[in-house]
Write an enzyme that holds these catalytic residues in place. Structure first.
Site, mmCIF file in Angstrom:
data_model
loop_
_atom_site.group_PDB
_atom_site.id
_atom_site.type_symbol
_atom_site.label_atom_id
_atom_site.label_comp_id
_atom_site.label_asym_id
_atom_site.label_seq_id
_atom_site.Cartn_x
_atom_site.Cartn_y
_atom_site.Cartn_z
ATOM 1 N N HIS A 1 -0.612 -7.812 -16.090
ATOM 2 C CA HIS A 1 -0.134 -8.462 -17.314
ATOM 3 C C HIS A 1 1.016 -7.644 -17.886
ATOM 4 C CE1 HIS A 1 -3.384 -11.370 -17.534
ATOM 5 N NE2 HIS A 1 -4.216 -10.402 -17.201
ATOM 6 N N ALA B 1 -16.305 3.969 -0.645
ATOM 7 C CA ALA B 1 -16.887 2.951 -1.511
ATOM 8 C C ALA B 1 -16.624 3.259 -2.976
ATOM 9 C CB ALA B 1 -18.389 2.860 -1.261
ATOM 10 N N THR C 1 -4.500 2.672 -6.178
ATOM 11 C CA THR C 1 -3.368 2.335 -7.045
ATOM 12 C C THR C 1 -2.029 2.651 -6.405
ATOM 13 O OG1 THR C 1 -3.468 4.500 -8.103
ATOM 14 C CG2 THR C 1 -4.732 2.720 -9.126
ATOM 15 N N LYS C 2 -2.035 3.408 -5.280
ATOM 16 C CA LYS C 2 -0.777 3.735 -4.603
ATOM 17 C C LYS C 2 -0.985 3.679 -3.098
ATOM 18 C CE LYS C 2 -1.502 8.673 -5.362
ATOM 19 N NZ LYS C 2 -0.932 9.876 -5.952
#
Length: 192
Positions: free
Chosen positions: A120, A166, A171-172
């Site tokens: 968003h 797990a 994020t990268k």
């Protein structure tokens, strides 16, 4: 007594072996008519799909139940969820895609994984839900193993032979043959 047991066992076999396979067969035909491309030898049970024509699944894949292929957008041509050959996808996995995800061959995706290729807007001057959502493609190369409940976010590319522990949040991007884990995911080790 034996007759009742035989009847119960027969009904169980008919319900879970033959009826279910027949239902799954016709369900796959229905999805193909909607434009989904499904390779030879690929098997799955009940799944949820918003736009079947946006999904392509390779040969000899196994998809467990309750997988959600959600293309987050209005109707448009072309595939956005592309799955290679010999891929396993565990139950309750969600693909929430606005741009594209490509999954290579021989990948193992455990139960409960999430793939989200958009976000968003974060500007203060207007509501977040009214802002244009940034989006970037997700890419998993061949022979990737994601443990249960891994979340892969937008713009991430996961190299060949990577293992993600797990519960991790990726994020990268991850280079080939490394082992990552944590929130956010970080390098733990390398495959030998």
């Amino acid at each position: 007594m034996h007759f009742h047991y035989f009847i119960k066992q027969s009904l169980f076999v008919i319900r879970f072996r033959y009826f279910k396979k027949g239902y799954d067969f016709f369900y796959m035909i229905w999805l193909r008519l909607g434009g989904m491309k499904i390779g030879k030898g690929t098997y799955f049970s009940k799944i949820e799909v918003t736009w079947p024509h946006k999904v392509t699944i390779g040969n000899n894949c196994r998809l467990e139940h309750n997988i959600y292929f959600h293309y987050d957008g209005i109707y448009s041509a072309g595939q956005s969820i592309c799955i290679g050959d010999n891929v396993f996808i565990g139950n309750n996995t969600e693909f929430n895609i606005s741009d594209k995800i490509i999954i290579g061959n021989n990948c193992l995706i455990a139960a409960g994984c999430r793939f989200i290729d958009h976000n968003h807007g974060l500007e203060k001057k207007s509501l977040m839900r009214n802002q244009i959502a940034p989006k970037q493609k997700i890419n998993l190369e061949n022979d990737v193993w994601l443990g249960c409940n891994v979340v892969v976010l937008m713009g991430v590319s996961i190299g060949e032979g990577v293992v993600v522990a797990a519960g991790s949040v990726v994020t990268k991007s991850i280079p080939p043959y490394e082992i990552w884990g944590g929130v956010p995911a970080k390098k733990i080790s390398e495959r030998k």
